[in-house]
Design an enzyme around this catalytic site. Structure first.
Site, short mmCIF file in Angstrom:
data_model
loop_
_atom_site.label_atom_id
_atom_site.label_comp_id
_atom_site.label_asym_id
_atom_site.label_seq_id
_atom_site.Cartn_x
_atom_site.Cartn_y
_atom_site.Cartn_z
N LYS A 22 0.84 -1.22 0.00
CA LYS A 22 0.00 0.00 0.00
C LYS A 22 0.87 1.25 0.00
O LYS A 22 0.65 2.18 -0.77
CB LYS A 22 -0.90 0.00 1.25
N ASN A 23 1.86 1.26 0.90
CA ASN A 23 2.63 2.50 1.07
C ASN A 23 3.60 2.75 -0.09
O ASN A 23 4.11 3.86 -0.23
CB ASN A 23 3.38 2.48 2.40
N CYS A 116 -4.74 12.70 13.59
CA CYS A 116 -4.59 11.29 13.27
C CYS A 116 -4.44 10.52 14.57
O CYS A 116 -3.73 10.96 15.48
CB CYS A 116 -3.36 11.08 12.41
N ARG A 121 0.87 14.25 13.43
CA ARG A 121 1.52 13.99 12.14
C ARG A 121 1.56 15.27 11.31
O ARG A 121 0.79 15.44 10.36
CB ARG A 121 0.79 12.87 11.39
N PRO A 122 2.46 16.17 11.67
CA PRO A 122 2.52 17.44 10.93
C PRO A 122 3.10 17.22 9.52
O PRO A 122 3.63 16.15 9.23
CB PRO A 122 3.48 18.27 11.78
N ASP A 124 5.13 19.80 8.30
CA ASP A 124 6.06 20.94 8.22
C ASP A 124 7.29 20.61 7.37
O ASP A 124 7.80 21.48 6.65
CB ASP A 124 6.49 21.37 9.64
N LEU A 125 7.75 19.36 7.41
CA LEU A 125 8.97 19.02 6.65
C LEU A 125 8.69 19.02 5.14
O LEU A 125 9.55 19.39 4.34
CB LEU A 125 9.53 17.67 7.10
N ASP A 308 5.23 0.38 11.83
CA ASP A 308 4.01 -0.26 11.34
C ASP A 308 3.89 -1.72 11.77
O ASP A 308 2.90 -2.38 11.47
CB ASP A 308 3.93 -0.16 9.80
N ARG A 400 -8.43 -0.64 4.83
CA ARG A 400 -7.62 0.40 4.18
C ARG A 400 -6.26 -0.15 3.79
O ARG A 400 -5.62 0.38 2.89
CB ARG A 400 -7.40 1.58 5.14
#
Ligand code: EPU
Length: 433
Positions: A22-23, A116, A121-122, A124-125, A308, A400
């Site tokens: 998935k990822n 989340c 889980r920003p 910003d990066l 994960d 999902r």
């Protein structure tokens, strides 16, 4: 809403085929937008997140066609830069559309992902990277708007408090493929999913070197073509089945695996008394003659132990006599599975970002609530090992990210069935919140 009913205690045996990752697939859908030509993605897992991504690409103007269960064709002849909140809010990974939209259209409008359950889980990066590439980034009524007209080659650092960012790296790579000159990305994520993205982009004509390391060099090209690409196997799904075998005292062979992607997991299992046999493209796991031993594990960015797999490993630790310690370094509060495991009789205490497990007590089946994808998998694993019945509610989280997990487990001998919650007596339904 569906729920899963598991009757624990069966020993799992047999072989199972791992699905595509998935990822890896999600950013590859986004990458298809970088060319106006058709891209074919094979070995795409059949998951709700993938279908959301397909819908978003269609909304952006791409022609998206599913040919059979696991192959998708994407042709983004004319696309527009504005992704809708109704679709994007369903899936955080849609943020990886920012990079390709800015690269191809020089502008993008993507709603900022919200809260989340697995932690803060920003992004910003991601935004800092675009800024350092010369893009102007603004936040307007919850929507990130990027103007990439002045983007230029640069050297930037992608690392943050918790190490490198996976989708942030994917975004930065995709954003820079057309930028004239050399863009250097330092502190890049080196997860197999990023390497697979670079492989796909290479097939499309991108010039990327250093993939799999923390330093990527991207030489801008004028145009990318479509390509045909096969998504790598899902390392997290593979490890989840191996744990399912061990937690039930059985023996499972997972086929279609890339063992090289599971180094930290294999090492931990070896140290914990799991007998692993690696053959070409397959791993078989069972308990060694000495039995299982408690363990200490710290989650870290790749090649460290994957966050994960922390929840599933926590479920395993609950069944191993002795003290195990799991430390989260990627998402320090990703322990939503713990209160549900306690309901099944597990003994786990949380101290900061550590879960301290006093394992070995027999788990008891119970109604439990899945809070996120990997927590769902952990509760199912615990249910397989428990005495009696476990009812796992809210398994839309599971759908999902795991293709047909219940059917695959049934094929291995698990007593597991999917029921519609509405068909259950009210006392067995999830509370409304
Ligand atoms: N982070 C920041 N700022 C950013 C981005 C990330 O501080 O701008 C922090 C995060 O809060 C976190 C750490 O950096 O503490 C790592 O986050 P990362 O950006 O790497 O995560 P992600 O790219 O959003 C992907 C996977 C996750 C997986 C993580 C870590 C996808 C679609 N998602 O998320 O997968 O847990 O990398 O490996 O690839 C899952 O499949 O269940 C899942 C959550």
């Amino acid at each position: 809403m569906d729920i899963l009913r598991i009757h624990g205690g069966s020993t799992l045996h047999g072989e199972v085929e791992v699905s595509g990752s998935k990822n890896a697939a999600l950013p590859q859908f986004a990458a298809a937008l970088l060319s106006s030509e058709e891209t074919t993605l094979e070995n795409v897992p059949d998951l709700s997140d993938i279908r959301f991504m397909g819908e978003i690409l269609e909304h952006l103007g791409a022609k998206v066609e599913r040919c059979g269960k696991n192959t998708w064709k994407i042709q983004p002849l004319d696309i527009q830069p504005d992704a809708p909140y109704e679709l994007v809010r369903k899936m955080r990974a849609s943020i990886c559309l920012l990079g390709p939209l800015v690269a191809r259209l020089k502008r993008a409008k993507i709603p900022m992902p919200g809260g989340c359950v697995i932690g803060h889980r920003p992004i910003d990066l991601h935004l800092r990277a675009l800024n350092e590439m010369g893009a102007s980034v603004t936040l307007n009524q919850g929507v990130v708007e990027v103007d990439g007209a002045s983007m230029h080659a640069s050297t930037l650092f992608l690392g943050g408090r918790h190490g490198s960012t996976v989708t942030g790296t994917a975004n930065a790579i995709m954003a820079s493929v057309f930028t004239p000159g050399i863009t250097m990305l330092d502190g890049a994520a080196c997860e197999p999913e990023i390497v697979d993205l670079c492989t796909m982009l290479g097939k499309m004509g991108a010039k990327i070197s250093g993939s799999g390391s923390h330093l990527l060099k991207i030489e801008g090209v004028e145009k990318l073509t479509g390509c045909k690409h096969r998504v790598i196997p899902d390392r997290i799904e593979a490890a989840t089945y191996l744990i399912a075998g061990v937690i039930t005292g059985g023996k499972i062979r997972v086929n279609g695996v890339n063992q090289g992607h599971l180094g930290a997991f294999i090492k931990l299992m070896n140290e914990s008394g799991v007998k692993l046999i690696e053959a070409d493209g397959a791993i078989e796991a069972s308990i060694s003659g000495e039995g299982l031993k408690p363990f200490e594990v710290i989650t870290l960015p790749y090649p460290g132990f994957p966050t994960d797999l922390q929840a599933q490993t926590c479920a395993l630790a609950c069944t191993i006599p002795g003290l195990s310690i799991l430390t989260e370094r990627v998402y320090p509060s990703r322990f939503m599975h713990v209160p549900e495991l306690l309901r099944m009789g597990a003994e786990v205490s949380l101290e900061g970002s550590n879960a301290i497990v006093r394992g070995g007590k027999k788990l008891n089946g119970a109604p439990v609530m899945a809070s996120d994808l990997r927590a769902s998998a952990a509760l199912i694993l615990a249910g397989l090992a428990a005495e009696g019945e476990t009812w796992v509610h809210r398994i839309y989280h599971l759908d999902r990210g795991y293709e047909l997990l219940d059917l695959k487990l049934r094929g291995l001998g698990a007593e597991i069935e999917r029921l519609q919650e509405s068909a259950l007596p009210p006392a067995f339904r999830s509370p409304i919140d």
